[in-house]
Design a protein around this motif. Structure first.
Motif, PDB file in Angstrom:
ATOM      1  N   PHE A 149       1.968 -11.428   2.052  1.00  0.00           N
ATOM      2  CA  PHE A 149       1.198 -10.984   0.858  1.00  0.00           C
ATOM      3  C   PHE A 149       0.462  -9.460   1.113  1.00  0.00           C
ATOM      4  CE2 PHE A 149       0.997 -15.075  -1.149  1.00  0.00           C
ATOM      5  CZ  PHE A 149       1.233 -15.930   0.007  1.00  0.00           C
ATOM      6  N   PRO A 150       1.355  -8.474   0.614  1.00  0.00           N
ATOM      7  CA  PRO A 150       0.720  -7.096   0.769  1.00  0.00           C
ATOM      8  C   PRO A 150      -0.554  -6.798   0.086  1.00  0.00           C
ATOM      9  CG  PRO A 150       2.909  -7.070   0.379  1.00  0.00           C
ATOM     10  CD  PRO A 150       2.459  -8.536   0.040  1.00  0.00           C
ATOM     11  N   VAL A 151      -1.731  -6.861   0.663  1.00  0.00           N
ATOM     12  CA  VAL A 151      -2.936  -6.915  -0.371  1.00  0.00           C
ATOM     13  C   VAL A 151      -3.797  -5.452   0.168  1.00  0.00           C
ATOM     14  CG1 VAL A 151      -2.951  -9.225  -1.202  1.00  0.00           C
ATOM     15  CG2 VAL A 151      -3.972  -8.627   1.307  1.00  0.00           C
ATOM     16  N   GLY A 152      -3.119  -4.626   0.686  1.00  0.00           N
ATOM     17  CA  GLY A 152      -3.640  -3.409   1.452  1.00  0.00           C
ATOM     18  C   GLY A 152      -3.732  -2.238   0.159  1.00  0.00           C
ATOM     19  N   GLY A 153      -3.353  -2.386  -0.939  1.00  0.00           N
ATOM     20  CA  GLY A 153      -3.155  -1.147  -1.920  1.00  0.00           C
ATOM     21  C   GLY A 153      -4.640  -0.821  -2.427  1.00  0.00           C
ATOM     22  N   MET A 154      -4.814   0.346  -3.049  1.00  0.00           N
ATOM     23  CA  MET A 154      -6.096   0.921  -3.365  1.00  0.00           C
ATOM     24  C   MET A 154      -6.664   0.179  -4.907  1.00  0.00           C
ATOM     25  SD  MET A 154      -6.386   4.554  -2.062  1.00  0.00           S
ATOM     26  CE  MET A 154      -4.892   5.256  -2.996  1.00  0.00           C
ATOM     27  N   GLY A 155      -5.509  -0.058  -5.418  1.00  0.00           N
ATOM     28  CA  GLY A 155      -5.952  -0.568  -6.912  1.00  0.00           C
ATOM     29  C   GLY A 155      -6.669   0.500  -7.865  1.00  0.00           C
ATOM     30  N   THR A 156      -6.183   1.660  -7.871  1.00  0.00           N
ATOM     31  CA  THR A 156      -6.612   2.595  -8.439  1.00  0.00           C
ATOM     32  C   THR A 156      -6.894   2.418 -10.097  1.00  0.00           C
ATOM     33  OG1 THR A 156      -4.678   3.888  -8.687  1.00  0.00           O
ATOM     34  CG2 THR A 156      -6.239   4.628  -7.059  1.00  0.00           C
ATOM     35  N   ARG A 157      -5.754   1.874 -10.551  1.00  0.00           N
ATOM     36  CA  ARG A 157      -5.620   1.526 -11.983  1.00  0.00           C
ATOM     37  C   ARG A 157      -6.769   0.752 -12.363  1.00  0.00           C
ATOM     38  NH1 ARG A 157       0.148  -0.814 -12.384  1.00  0.00           N
ATOM     39  NH2 ARG A 157      -0.324  -1.269 -10.243  1.00  0.00           N
ATOM     40  N   PHE A 158      -7.479  -0.102 -11.492  1.00  0.00           N
ATOM     41  CA  PHE A 158      -8.561  -0.849 -12.053  1.00  0.00           C
ATOM     42  C   PHE A 158      -9.963  -0.519 -11.486  1.00  0.00           C
ATOM     43  CE2 PHE A 158      -6.117  -4.675 -13.522  1.00  0.00           C
ATOM     44  CZ  PHE A 158      -7.266  -5.415 -14.573  1.00  0.00           C
ATOM     45  N   PRO A 186     -11.720  -6.337  -4.352  1.00  0.00           N
ATOM     46  CA  PRO A 186     -10.322  -6.253  -4.133  1.00  0.00           C
ATOM     47  C   PRO A 186      -9.226  -6.583  -5.149  1.00  0.00           C
ATOM     48  CG  PRO A 186     -11.014  -7.370  -2.080  1.00  0.00           C
ATOM     49  CD  PRO A 186     -12.191  -7.500  -2.903  1.00  0.00           C
ATOM     50  N   LYS A 187      -8.365  -5.886  -5.791  1.00  0.00           N
ATOM     51  CA  LYS A 187      -7.676  -6.300  -6.901  1.00  0.00           C
ATOM     52  C   LYS A 187      -7.020  -7.694  -7.133  1.00  0.00           C
ATOM     53  CE  LYS A 187      -3.436  -4.264  -7.157  1.00  0.00           C
ATOM     54  NZ  LYS A 187      -2.374  -3.235  -7.433  1.00  0.00           N
ATOM     55  N   GLU A 188      -6.944  -8.166  -5.757  1.00  0.00           N
ATOM     56  CA  GLU A 188      -6.303  -9.537  -5.728  1.00  0.00           C
ATOM     57  C   GLU A 188      -7.182 -10.436  -5.759  1.00  0.00           C
ATOM     58  OE1 GLU A 188      -6.023  -7.058  -3.371  1.00  0.00           O
ATOM     59  OE2 GLU A 188      -4.186  -6.367  -3.576  1.00  0.00           O
ATOM     60  N   ARG A 225      -4.030  -6.023   9.593  1.00  0.00           N
ATOM     61  CA  ARG A 225      -4.648  -4.877   9.069  1.00  0.00           C
ATOM     62  C   ARG A 225      -3.414  -3.877   8.690  1.00  0.00           C
ATOM     63  NH1 ARG A 225     -10.132  -5.387   7.069  1.00  0.00           N
ATOM     64  NH2 ARG A 225     -10.603  -3.282   7.569  1.00  0.00           N
ATOM     65  N   GLN A 226      -3.556  -3.071   7.485  1.00  0.00           N
ATOM     66  CA  GLN A 226      -2.657  -1.902   7.363  1.00  0.00           C
ATOM     67  C   GLN A 226      -3.680  -0.940   7.317  1.00  0.00           C
ATOM     68  OE1 GLN A 226      -1.355  -1.307   3.098  1.00  0.00           O
ATOM     69  NE2 GLN A 226       0.461   0.050   3.917  1.00  0.00           N
ATOM     70  N   GLN A 227      -3.536   0.078   8.222  1.00  0.00           N
ATOM     71  CA  GLN A 227      -4.644   1.066   8.496  1.00  0.00           C
ATOM     72  C   GLN A 227      -4.930   2.053   7.733  1.00  0.00           C
ATOM     73  OE1 GLN A 227      -2.936   0.860  12.085  1.00  0.00           O
ATOM     74  NE2 GLN A 227      -4.371   0.595  13.484  1.00  0.00           N
ATOM     75  N   GLU A 228      -3.797   2.297   6.802  1.00  0.00           N
ATOM     76  CA  GLU A 228      -3.894   3.363   5.896  1.00  0.00           C
ATOM     77  C   GLU A 228      -2.716   2.873   4.721  1.00  0.00           C
ATOM     78  OE1 GLU A 228      -1.709   6.984   6.458  1.00  0.00           O
ATOM     79  OE2 GLU A 228      -0.555   6.191   8.158  1.00  0.00           O
ATOM     80  N   PRO A 229      -3.153   3.098   3.436  1.00  0.00           N
ATOM     81  CA  PRO A 229      -1.938   2.394   2.405  1.00  0.00           C
ATOM     82  C   PRO A 229      -0.727   3.425   2.327  1.00  0.00           C
ATOM     83  CG  PRO A 229      -4.096   3.681   1.390  1.00  0.00           C
ATOM     84  CD  PRO A 229      -4.366   3.793   2.849  1.00  0.00           C
ATOM     85  N   ALA A 230      -0.130   3.264   3.147  1.00  0.00           N
ATOM     86  CA  ALA A 230       1.305   4.296   3.393  1.00  0.00           C
ATOM     87  C   ALA A 230       2.411   3.664   2.625  1.00  0.00           C
ATOM     88  CB  ALA A 230       1.615   4.326   4.743  1.00  0.00           C
ATOM     89  N   GLY A 231       2.043   2.657   1.715  1.00  0.00           N
ATOM     90  CA  GLY A 231       3.211   2.219   0.755  1.00  0.00           C
ATOM     91  C   GLY A 231       3.484   0.583   0.918  1.00  0.00           C
ATOM     92  N   LEU A 232       4.137   0.212  -0.029  1.00  0.00           N
ATOM     93  CA  LEU A 232       4.600  -1.319   0.139  1.00  0.00           C
ATOM     94  C   LEU A 232       5.336  -1.722   1.552  1.00  0.00           C
ATOM     95  CD1 LEU A 232       4.675  -4.163  -0.954  1.00  0.00           C
ATOM     96  CD2 LEU A 232       6.560  -3.576  -2.626  1.00  0.00           C
TER      97      LEU A 232
HETATM   98  P1  UTP Z   1       0.756  -0.708  -6.429  1.00  0.00           P
HETATM   99  O1  UTP Z   1       1.816  -0.132  -6.779  1.00  0.00           O
HETATM  100  O2  UTP Z   1       0.393  -1.974  -7.330  1.00  0.00           O
HETATM  101  O3  UTP Z   1      -0.347  -0.107  -5.848  1.00  0.00           O
HETATM  102  O4  UTP Z   1       1.220  -1.920  -5.215  1.00  0.00           O
HETATM  103  P2  UTP Z   1      -1.969  -0.330  -5.613  1.00  0.00           P
HETATM  104  O5  UTP Z   1      -2.657   0.856  -4.599  1.00  0.00           O
HETATM  105  O6  UTP Z   1      -2.467  -1.790  -5.159  1.00  0.00           O
HETATM  106  O7  UTP Z   1      -2.725  -0.294  -7.092  1.00  0.00           O
HETATM  107  P3  UTP Z   1      -2.731   1.087  -8.109  1.00  0.00           P
HETATM  108  O8  UTP Z   1      -1.361   1.433  -8.401  1.00  0.00           O
HETATM  109  O9  UTP Z   1      -3.544   2.124  -7.046  1.00  0.00           O
HETATM  110  O10 UTP Z   1      -3.719   0.595  -9.142  1.00  0.00           O
HETATM  111  C1  UTP Z   1       1.913  -2.703  -5.060  1.00  0.00           C
HETATM  112  C2  UTP Z   1       1.595  -3.966  -4.120  1.00  0.00           C
HETATM  113  O11 UTP Z   1       1.574  -3.526  -2.847  1.00  0.00           O
HETATM  114  C3  UTP Z   1       0.424  -3.494  -1.996  1.00  0.00           C
HETATM  115  C4  UTP Z   1      -0.690  -3.706  -3.062  1.00  0.00           C
HETATM  116  O12 UTP Z   1      -1.696  -4.464  -2.622  1.00  0.00           O
HETATM  117  C5  UTP Z   1      -0.111  -4.630  -4.280  1.00  0.00           C
HETATM  118  O13 UTP Z   1       0.042  -6.028  -3.754  1.00  0.00           O
HETATM  119  N1  UTP Z   1       0.167  -2.476  -1.346  1.00  0.00           N
HETATM  120  C6  UTP Z   1       0.663  -1.102  -1.811  1.00  0.00           C
HETATM  121  C7  UTP Z   1      -0.128  -2.417  -0.133  1.00  0.00           C
HETATM  122  O14 UTP Z   1      -0.526  -3.499   0.604  1.00  0.00           O
HETATM  123  N2  UTP Z   1      -0.248  -1.318   0.834  1.00  0.00           N
HETATM  124  C8  UTP Z   1       0.238  -0.033   0.294  1.00  0.00           C
HETATM  125  O15 UTP Z   1       0.150   0.905   1.105  1.00  0.00           O
HETATM  126  C9  UTP Z   1       0.740  -0.014  -1.063  1.00  0.00           C
END
Ligand code: UTP
Length: 296
Positions: free
Chosen positions: A15-24, A32-34, A110-117
Protein backbone atom coordinates in the motif's frame (compact mmCIF):
# COMPACT_ATOMS: atom_id res chain seq x y z
CA UNK A 1 -1.07 -19.84 -18.99
CA UNK A 2 1.38 -22.60 -20.04
CA UNK A 3 0.45 -26.16 -19.01
CA UNK A 4 2.47 -27.49 -16.07
CA UNK A 5 3.36 -23.96 -14.90
CA UNK A 6 2.71 -23.57 -11.18
CA UNK A 7 1.44 -20.10 -10.37
CA UNK A 8 2.59 -18.70 -7.04
CA UNK A 9 -0.39 -17.26 -5.17
CA UNK A 10 -0.41 -13.57 -4.26
CA UNK A 11 -0.14 -13.33 -0.47
CA UNK A 12 1.48 -9.91 -0.02
CA UNK A 13 0.08 -6.47 -0.71
CA UNK A 14 1.90 -3.16 -0.93
CA UNK A 15 0.00 0.00 0.00
CA UNK A 16 1.93 3.06 -1.16
CA UNK A 17 0.89 5.80 1.23
CA UNK A 18 3.89 8.11 1.03
CA UNK A 19 2.37 10.72 -1.29
CA UNK A 20 1.97 14.35 -0.25
CA UNK A 21 -1.75 14.64 -0.95
CA UNK A 22 -1.44 18.22 -2.18
CA UNK A 23 -4.90 18.13 -3.72
CA UNK A 24 -6.33 17.76 -0.24
CA UNK A 25 -4.54 20.59 1.51
CA UNK A 26 -5.04 21.95 4.10
CA UNK A 27 -6.53 18.73 5.58
CA UNK A 28 -3.46 16.70 4.59
CA UNK A 29 -1.16 19.10 6.44
CA UNK A 30 -1.89 17.07 9.57
CA UNK A 31 -3.94 14.05 8.42
CA UNK A 32 -2.57 11.54 5.89
CA UNK A 33 -4.81 11.42 2.82
CA UNK A 34 -5.33 7.70 3.35
CA UNK A 35 -6.84 8.38 6.78
CA UNK A 36 -9.57 10.67 5.44
CA UNK A 37 -12.87 8.96 6.21
CA UNK A 38 -15.54 7.90 3.78
CA UNK A 39 -18.57 7.94 6.09
CA UNK A 40 -16.89 6.51 9.21
CA UNK A 41 -13.96 4.45 7.95
CA UNK A 42 -10.60 5.70 6.74
CA UNK A 43 -9.84 5.12 3.07
CA UNK A 44 -7.06 2.77 4.07
CA UNK A 45 -9.50 0.46 5.85
CA UNK A 46 -11.47 -0.07 2.65
CA UNK A 47 -8.28 -1.05 0.80
CA UNK A 48 -7.17 -3.41 3.58
CA UNK A 49 -10.58 -5.09 3.63
CA UNK A 50 -10.38 -5.51 -0.14
CA UNK A 51 -6.95 -7.14 0.21
CA UNK A 52 -8.18 -9.51 2.93
CA UNK A 53 -11.12 -10.53 0.74
CA UNK A 54 -8.62 -11.48 -1.98
CA UNK A 55 -6.64 -13.78 0.34
CA UNK A 56 -3.77 -11.38 1.13
CA UNK A 57 -1.95 -12.33 4.33
CA UNK A 58 0.72 -9.66 4.67
CA UNK A 59 0.11 -5.93 4.38
CA UNK A 60 3.11 -3.72 3.61
CA UNK A 61 2.57 0.01 4.08
CA UNK A 62 5.07 2.29 2.40
CA UNK A 63 4.75 5.41 4.50
CA UNK A 64 6.57 8.72 4.66
CA UNK A 65 6.88 11.90 6.70
CA UNK A 66 3.79 12.88 8.67
CA UNK A 67 2.11 9.47 8.38
CA UNK A 68 2.37 8.36 12.03
CA UNK A 69 -1.44 8.38 12.44
CA UNK A 70 -1.58 5.60 9.93
CA UNK A 71 0.73 3.35 11.95
CA UNK A 72 -1.18 4.04 15.17
CA UNK A 73 -4.45 3.15 13.48
CA UNK A 74 -3.57 -0.54 13.28
CA UNK A 75 -2.46 -0.79 16.92
CA UNK A 76 -4.82 -2.15 19.54
CA UNK A 77 -6.18 0.93 21.34
CA UNK A 78 -6.16 -0.71 24.81
CA UNK A 79 -7.26 2.36 26.81
CA UNK A 80 -10.07 3.14 24.44
CA UNK A 81 -11.26 -0.47 24.39
CA UNK A 82 -11.18 -0.72 28.19
CA UNK A 83 -13.24 2.44 28.45
CA UNK A 84 -15.78 1.17 25.93
CA UNK A 85 -15.98 -2.16 27.78
CA UNK A 86 -16.49 -0.43 31.13
CA UNK A 87 -19.33 1.61 29.61
CA UNK A 88 -20.97 -1.42 27.99
CA UNK A 89 -20.45 -0.08 24.45
CA UNK A 90 -20.48 -3.50 22.77
CA UNK A 91 -21.35 -2.28 19.28
CA UNK A 92 -18.42 0.15 19.22
CA UNK A 93 -16.10 -2.55 20.55
CA UNK A 94 -17.10 -4.85 17.73
CA UNK A 95 -16.42 -2.06 15.22
CA UNK A 96 -12.85 -1.80 16.53
CA UNK A 97 -12.38 -5.56 16.56
CA UNK A 98 -13.40 -5.65 12.90
CA UNK A 99 -10.40 -3.46 12.01
CA UNK A 100 -7.80 -5.61 13.79
CA UNK A 101 -5.22 -7.43 11.72
CA UNK A 102 -3.53 -10.57 12.98
CA UNK A 103 -0.25 -9.99 14.85
CA UNK A 104 2.79 -9.89 12.58
CA UNK A 105 0.81 -9.42 9.41
CA UNK A 106 1.68 -5.73 9.00
CA UNK A 107 5.03 -4.28 7.94
CA UNK A 108 5.94 -0.62 7.58
CA UNK A 109 8.61 0.69 5.26
CA UNK A 110 9.59 4.35 4.97
CA UNK A 111 9.85 6.09 1.64
CA UNK A 112 12.34 8.81 2.55
CA UNK A 113 11.26 11.17 -0.22
CA UNK A 114 8.12 11.14 -2.38
CA UNK A 115 9.99 10.25 -5.58
CA UNK A 116 6.99 8.64 -7.24
CA UNK A 117 4.73 5.60 -7.07
CA UNK A 118 7.34 3.32 -8.66
CA UNK A 119 9.87 4.40 -6.07
CA UNK A 120 7.36 3.74 -3.26
CA UNK A 121 6.73 0.21 -4.52
CA UNK A 122 10.47 -0.44 -4.88
CA UNK A 123 10.95 0.52 -1.22
CA UNK A 124 9.06 -2.70 -0.32
CA UNK A 125 11.38 -5.00 -2.31
CA UNK A 126 13.06 -6.67 0.67
CA UNK A 127 9.68 -7.71 2.04
CA UNK A 128 8.11 -8.85 -1.22
CA UNK A 129 11.27 -10.81 -2.11
CA UNK A 130 10.78 -13.28 -4.96
CA UNK A 131 7.01 -13.45 -4.61
CA UNK A 132 4.28 -11.88 -6.70
CA UNK A 133 2.50 -9.09 -4.90
CA UNK A 134 -0.52 -6.81 -5.12
CA UNK A 135 -0.38 -3.02 -5.11
CA UNK A 136 -3.41 -1.10 -3.90
CA UNK A 137 -3.66 2.69 -3.98
CA UNK A 138 -5.99 3.44 -1.07
CA UNK A 139 -7.12 6.80 -2.44
CA UNK A 140 -8.84 4.91 -5.25
CA UNK A 141 -11.96 3.53 -3.57
CA UNK A 142 -13.17 0.60 -5.67
CA UNK A 143 -16.49 -0.28 -4.19
CA UNK A 144 -18.04 -3.65 -4.86
CA UNK A 145 -19.15 -5.19 -1.55
CA UNK A 146 -20.20 -8.51 -3.08
CA UNK A 147 -17.13 -9.13 -5.29
CA UNK A 148 -14.28 -6.72 -4.49
CA UNK A 149 -11.89 -5.68 -7.26
CA UNK A 150 -8.74 -7.43 -6.05
CA UNK A 151 -10.58 -10.75 -5.64
CA UNK A 152 -11.87 -10.40 -9.22
CA UNK A 153 -8.29 -9.80 -10.37
CA UNK A 154 -6.85 -12.77 -8.46
CA UNK A 155 -9.38 -15.04 -10.20
CA UNK A 156 -8.40 -13.58 -13.56
CA UNK A 157 -4.69 -14.06 -12.80
CA UNK A 158 -5.34 -17.71 -11.97
CA UNK A 159 -6.40 -18.11 -15.62
CA UNK A 160 -3.62 -16.19 -17.36
CA UNK A 161 -0.73 -15.70 -14.89
CA UNK A 162 1.71 -12.80 -15.11
CA UNK A 163 0.87 -9.15 -14.54
CA UNK A 164 -2.74 -8.04 -14.19
CA UNK A 165 -3.77 -4.40 -13.81
CA UNK A 166 -7.28 -3.15 -13.11
CA UNK A 167 -8.63 -0.71 -15.68
CA UNK A 168 -11.79 1.25 -16.37
CA UNK A 169 -12.81 3.42 -19.30
CA UNK A 170 -12.35 7.13 -18.64
CA UNK A 171 -13.47 10.07 -20.82
CA UNK A 172 -11.00 11.00 -23.58
CA UNK A 173 -10.34 14.40 -22.00
CA UNK A 174 -9.14 12.75 -18.77
CA UNK A 175 -6.68 10.22 -20.22
CA UNK A 176 -3.68 12.54 -19.54
CA UNK A 177 -4.18 11.98 -15.80
CA UNK A 178 -3.75 8.18 -15.88
CA UNK A 179 -1.64 5.23 -16.90
CA UNK A 180 -3.28 4.22 -20.20
CA UNK A 181 -3.22 0.80 -21.81
CA UNK A 182 -2.56 0.10 -25.49
CA UNK A 183 -4.98 -2.80 -25.89
CA UNK A 184 -4.59 -6.03 -27.84
CA UNK A 185 -7.17 -8.84 -28.04
CA UNK A 186 -9.90 -9.08 -25.40
CA UNK A 187 -11.41 -12.23 -23.85
CA UNK A 188 -14.25 -11.27 -21.52
CA UNK A 189 -12.95 -8.82 -18.93
CA UNK A 190 -9.31 -9.54 -19.81
CA UNK A 191 -7.48 -7.55 -22.47
CA UNK A 192 -3.94 -8.27 -23.62
CA UNK A 193 -1.67 -5.29 -23.07
CA UNK A 194 0.60 -4.20 -25.96
CA UNK A 195 1.77 -0.98 -24.34
CA UNK A 196 1.29 1.02 -21.14
CA UNK A 197 1.96 4.73 -20.96
CA UNK A 198 1.84 7.07 -17.96
CA UNK A 199 -0.05 10.34 -18.37
CA UNK A 200 -0.04 10.50 -22.19
CA UNK A 201 -0.18 14.02 -23.65
CA UNK A 202 -3.75 15.07 -24.63
CA UNK A 203 -4.72 13.55 -27.97
CA UNK A 204 -2.01 10.84 -27.88
CA UNK A 205 -3.61 8.21 -25.61
CA UNK A 206 -3.69 4.73 -27.19
CA UNK A 207 -7.13 4.02 -25.65
CA UNK A 208 -9.45 5.18 -22.89
CA UNK A 209 -8.56 2.20 -20.65
CA UNK A 210 -7.05 3.72 -17.53
CA UNK A 211 -5.29 2.04 -14.61
CA UNK A 212 -7.35 2.57 -11.47
CA UNK A 213 -4.93 1.73 -8.68
CA UNK A 214 -4.93 -2.06 -8.39
CA UNK A 215 -2.09 -4.21 -9.71
CA UNK A 216 -0.94 -7.83 -9.46
CA UNK A 217 2.77 -7.75 -10.15
CA UNK A 218 5.51 -10.31 -10.70
CA UNK A 219 8.74 -9.92 -8.68
CA UNK A 220 10.83 -9.14 -11.84
CA UNK A 221 9.32 -5.64 -11.75
CA UNK A 222 11.49 -4.71 -8.76
CA UNK A 223 14.75 -5.04 -10.73
CA UNK A 224 13.36 -2.64 -13.35
CA UNK A 225 12.30 -0.16 -10.68
CA UNK A 226 15.81 -0.38 -9.21
CA UNK A 227 17.12 1.37 -12.33
CA UNK A 228 15.47 4.51 -10.95
CA UNK A 229 14.49 5.95 -14.33
CA UNK A 230 12.47 9.16 -14.05
CA UNK A 231 9.31 9.43 -16.12
CA UNK A 232 6.24 11.68 -16.23
CA UNK A 233 6.47 14.56 -13.76
CA UNK A 234 10.13 13.70 -13.04
CA UNK A 235 8.95 10.81 -10.84
CA UNK A 236 9.89 7.12 -10.86
CA UNK A 237 6.74 5.67 -12.39
CA UNK A 238 5.39 2.18 -11.75
CA UNK A 239 3.81 2.27 -15.20
CA UNK A 240 7.21 2.64 -16.91
CA UNK A 241 8.72 -0.37 -15.12
CA UNK A 242 5.64 -2.50 -15.82
CA UNK A 243 5.67 -1.48 -19.49
CA UNK A 244 9.12 -3.06 -19.84
CA UNK A 245 7.67 -6.44 -18.85
CA UNK A 246 5.26 -6.49 -21.81
CA UNK A 247 6.26 -9.29 -24.17
CA UNK A 248 8.45 -10.96 -21.54
CA UNK A 249 5.57 -12.44 -19.53
CA UNK A 250 1.77 -12.53 -19.75
CA UNK A 251 0.40 -9.02 -19.22
CA UNK A 252 -3.31 -8.25 -19.06
CA UNK A 253 -5.65 -5.43 -18.20
CA UNK A 254 -8.71 -6.49 -16.25
CA UNK A 255 -11.84 -4.41 -16.67
CA UNK A 256 -13.15 -4.15 -13.15
CA UNK A 257 -16.89 -4.20 -12.62
CA UNK A 258 -18.08 -2.10 -9.74
CA UNK A 259 -18.10 1.49 -8.57
CA UNK A 260 -14.98 3.65 -8.47
CA UNK A 261 -14.35 6.87 -6.60
CA UNK A 262 -11.11 8.82 -6.96
CA UNK A 263 -10.87 9.93 -3.37
CA UNK A 264 -7.55 11.72 -3.94
CA UNK A 265 -9.74 14.28 -5.64
CA UNK A 266 -12.17 16.46 -3.67
CA UNK A 267 -15.18 15.87 -5.91
CA UNK A 268 -14.51 12.11 -5.94
CA UNK A 269 -14.22 12.04 -2.17
CA UNK A 270 -17.48 13.94 -1.60
CA UNK A 271 -19.25 11.71 -4.13
CA UNK A 272 -17.97 8.57 -2.40
CA UNK A 273 -19.31 9.81 0.91
CA UNK A 274 -22.75 10.43 -0.58
CA UNK A 275 -22.90 7.10 -2.42
CA UNK A 276 -21.76 4.99 0.52
CA UNK A 277 -23.93 6.91 2.98
CA UNK A 278 -26.99 6.32 0.80
CA UNK A 279 -26.24 2.58 0.84
CA UNK A 280 -26.22 2.44 4.64
CA UNK A 281 -29.41 1.45 6.44
CA UNK A 282 -28.57 3.59 9.50
CA UNK A 283 -27.88 6.94 7.86
CA UNK A 284 -29.05 6.42 4.26
CA UNK A 285 -32.66 7.61 4.82
CA UNK A 286 -31.56 10.88 6.47
CA UNK A 287 -29.05 11.65 3.71
CA UNK A 288 -31.60 10.81 1.02
CA UNK A 289 -34.20 13.04 2.66
CA UNK A 290 -31.74 15.96 2.65
CA UNK A 291 -30.82 15.36 -0.98
CA UNK A 292 -34.48 15.08 -2.01
CA UNK A 293 -35.27 18.37 -0.28
CA UNK A 294 -32.21 20.29 -1.46
CA UNK A 295 -30.88 18.81 -4.70
CA UNK A 296 -32.90 19.11 -7.87
P1 UTP B 1 -0.92 10.64 -6.19
O1 UTP B 1 -0.60 10.80 -7.62
O2 UTP B 1 -2.36 10.73 -5.81
O3 UTP B 1 -0.04 11.69 -5.37
O4 UTP B 1 -0.32 9.26 -5.71
P2 UTP B 1 -0.22 12.23 -3.92
O5 UTP B 1 1.02 12.92 -3.55
O6 UTP B 1 -0.68 11.16 -2.98
O7 UTP B 1 -1.43 13.26 -4.01
P3 UTP B 1 -1.54 14.70 -4.73
O8 UTP B 1 -1.60 14.42 -6.20
O9 UTP B 1 -0.35 15.51 -4.31
O10 UTP B 1 -2.82 15.27 -4.19
C1 UTP B 1 -0.95 8.02 -5.99
C2 UTP B 1 -0.61 7.05 -4.90
O11 UTP B 1 0.79 6.84 -4.83
C3 UTP B 1 1.29 7.12 -3.53
C4 UTP B 1 0.25 8.03 -2.90
O12 UTP B 1 0.29 7.95 -1.49
C5 UTP B 1 -1.03 7.49 -3.50
O13 UTP B 1 -1.48 6.33 -2.82
N1 UTP B 1 2.61 7.74 -3.66
C6 UTP B 1 2.82 8.69 -4.61
C7 UTP B 1 3.63 7.34 -2.83
O14 UTP B 1 3.45 6.47 -1.96
N2 UTP B 1 4.86 7.92 -2.98
C8 UTP B 1 5.10 8.86 -3.92
O15 UTP B 1 6.26 9.31 -4.01
C9 UTP B 1 4.06 9.25 -4.75
Amino acid sequence: MKKGHVLKPVKKAVFPVGGMGTRFLPATKAVPKEMLPVVDRPLLQYAVDEALAAGIEQMIFVTGRGKAALEDYFDVAAELENLLRARGKEVELRVLEGTRLSPGSIAYVRQQEPAGLGHAVWCARHITGDEPFAVLLPDELLWNPTDPCLAQMVRARNEVGGTVIAVMEVPEKETHRYGIVDPGASHGALTEVKGFVEKPKPGTAPSRLAAVGRYLIEPECMALLAEGRRGAGGEIQLTDALAQLIGRQPFHAYTYSGARFDCGDKAGHVTANIALALARPDIGPAVRAWLDANVR
